[in-house]
Scaffold this active site. Structure first.
Site, PDB file in Angstrom:
ATOM      1  N   HIS A  96      58.816  29.546  97.362  1.00 28.84           N
ATOM      2  CA  HIS A  96      57.781  30.151  98.208  1.00 28.84           C
ATOM      3  C   HIS A  96      57.072  31.322  97.539  1.00 28.84           C
ATOM      4  O   HIS A  96      56.121  31.868  98.095  1.00 28.84           O
ATOM      5  CB  HIS A  96      58.370  30.561  99.567  1.00 28.84           C
TER       6      HIS A  96
ATOM      7  N   SER B 146      62.335  30.859  93.134  1.00 33.46           N
ATOM      8  CA  SER B 146      62.223  30.508  94.553  1.00 33.46           C
ATOM      9  C   SER B 146      60.836  29.926  94.799  1.00 33.46           C
ATOM     10  O   SER B 146      59.826  30.520  94.406  1.00 33.46           O
ATOM     11  CB  SER B 146      62.430  31.748  95.421  1.00 33.46           C
TER      12      SER B 146
ATOM     13  N   CYS C  41      62.324  42.296 101.476  1.00 33.30           N
ATOM     14  CA  CYS C  41      63.744  41.992 101.659  1.00 33.30           C
ATOM     15  C   CYS C  41      64.515  43.173 102.230  1.00 33.30           C
ATOM     16  O   CYS C  41      65.621  43.019 102.732  1.00 33.30           O
ATOM     17  CB  CYS C  41      64.363  41.569 100.328  1.00 33.30           C
TER      18      CYS C  41
END
Length: 358
Positions: free
Chosen positions: A186, A184, A304
C-alpha cells in the site's frame, strides 16, 4: 479533499484494482479458489500468485526469493526473529517501530546514531556480537535516504546480516542491495494487507508463525490471490512509471519548497526522497492547524504512532527539541498529486499558520 499523506498510504492504482477484481470471486465465479488446493480452481489461484511474485521480484536484486506476508511489519518480524537468536541487533535511531520494538523485544539492541541531517553515517565499530544490522533505505517521517550500501559492507565485515526496510523506496527508487528487504504494497499504490520479505539465496530463516507452512515453510496462512495480484500489478506499474513518477515528484517538490519558503525543513534537502516534505514553524499549534485545514490530509508525524502522544523519535534523533518536533508537519505527495493540489494546500496551511500569528 486534498490528500498529502503518501508516507502513510497511497491511493490504490486503477490497474491494481482491476487486477484484484478477477480474484475476489463470487459464488458464480471460478476466482475464489484456495491457492493451496490441488484442484483446478486452486491451481488457477496459485498461478495468479506466482505471476504476481515474478512482477514483485522484478524490482529486487537478482538471486533471491519473495515471501509474501501481511505487510512490512510481519516481514520485518520474520527477518529479525527468523534470522537467529544469538547476538545483538544494531538498528539506526530512526528506524520504524516495527524494527526498533522487535529488536528491543529480543533483549539485545544496539542503537546507531544519526546526524543532524537525518542520515545514519556512524563510523564507530559494531559490537562484536552483532548478528544483524537494520538500516532503512528511505525514512518514513523525514524522507532521508540512507547510505545502505555502506551499511551492508560494514555488516558483512562484522560477520552480520543486513536487513533493509525499503517500504518507502520500493517502486520509487532502485532497491538497495541487502540480505533481506521488507516492503508493503500500500506504499506503492497497491492494496493494504499484503507485503513481502525478499531473502537472498543462501540465507536460511526459521519459521516464526507456525501452521501450514504455505510460504516456503516460513510463513503460514492462506494467501489472498486478490491482494497478491493487486500487489503484482502495482509493482509492474511502478517499474514502468518509475522515471516519470520521480520527475513528477521533483517538480512538485520544487514548487512546494517555494510555497513553504518561510518554514524550516527537517532533514537533508539533498539526500532525500522528494515526495516527503517535513517542515516546522516555531510556536505552531499543529492540532489547531489540522483542525483549520481539515480538507487537507497531512500528518503531524508518522501515521503508525498517531494518537500515541509521543514526540517523534525521528525528529528527536536529529536533534530537535520536543517543542520543535511538535511544531512539525509532514506533507507527502506522489503520482496522483497535482500542482494545483500543492498550491491550494499551501494557501490553506499558510493562511492557517498566519492566523496563529506566525
Amino acid at each position: 479533499m486534498i490528500y498529502l499523506d503518501y508516507q502513510a498510504t497511497t491511493p490504490l492504482a486503477p490497474e491494481a484494482r482491476e487486477a484484484m477484481l478477477r480474484w475476489l470471486g463470487g459464488p458464480d465465479s471460478d476466482g475464489f479458489g484456495n491457492p493451496h488446493s490441488p484442484h483446478r480452481m486452486g491451481r488457477m489461484a496459485k498461478a495468479a500468485i506466482e505471476n504476481a511474485r515474478e512482477k514483485v521480484a522484478a524490482l529486487f536484486p537478482s538471486g533471491g526469493r519473495i515471501i509474501f506476508t501481511s505487510g512490512a511489519t510481519e516481514a520485518i518480524n520474520l527477518a529479525i526473529r527468523g534470522s537467529g537468536s544469538v547476538g545483538s541487533v544494531a538498528v539506526s535511531a530512526i528506524e520504524h517501530a516495527a524494527v526498533l520494538d522487535t529488536a528491543e523485544a529480543l533483549g539485545s539492541r544496539h542503537i546507531l546514531p544519526v546526524n543532524g541531517d537525518g542520515t545514519c553515517r556512524s563510523t564507530k565499530e559494531l559490537p562484536s556480537d552483532t548478528r544483524l544490522v537494520c538500516v532503512m533505505q528511505v525514512n518514513n517521517e523525514i524522507g532521508t535516504i540512507q547510505p545502505v550500501s555502506d551499511w551492508q559492507r560494514k555488516a558483512h565485515a562484522a560477520g552480520a546480516l543486513f536487513l533493509c526496510d525499503a517500504v518507502q523506496a520500493y517502486g520509487k527508487l532502485p532497491v538497495a542491495s541487502a540480505d533481506m528487504i521488507a516492503i508493503s504494497a500500500h506504499k506503492f499504490h497497491g492494496p493494504k494487507g499484503i507485503g513481502a520479505l525478499w531473502v537472498r539465496d543462501g540465507i536460511d530463516l526459521t519459521e516464526v508463525q507456525t501452521g501450514g507452512g504455505q510460504e516456503f515453510g516460513l510463513r503460514s496462512g492462506t494467501l489472498s490471490p486478490a491482494l497478491v495480484a493487486g500487489m503484482g500489478a502495482a509493482a509492474a506499474l511502478a517499474a514502468e512509471r518509475m522515471a516519470d513518477d520521480a520527475a513528477h515528484v521533483d517538480a512538485l517538490w520544487l514548487r512546494a519548497r517555494e510555497l513553504f519558503a518561510d518554514w524550516t525543513l527537517n532533514g537533508s534537502a539533498d539526500a532525500r526522497w522528494h515526495g516527503n516534505l517535513n517542515i516546522r514553524r516555531d510556536g505552531l499549534d499543529v492540532a489547531r492547524l489540522m483542525s483549520d485545514c481539515r480538507d487537507v490530509m497531512f500528518s503531524a508525524g508518522s501515521a503508525c504512532a498517531s494518537g500515541s502522544g509521543r514526540t517523534s523519535h525521528v525528529l528527536k534523533a536529529i536533534g530537535l527539541s520536543d517543542a520543535q518536533a511538535k511544531n512539525s508537519i509532514r506533507l507527502g505527495f506522489g503520482r496522483y498529486t497535482t500542482l494545483e493540489h500543492i498550491e491550494e494546500a499551501a494557501r490553506l496551511i499558510n493562511a492557517a499558520a498566519e492566523a496563529q500569528g506566525l
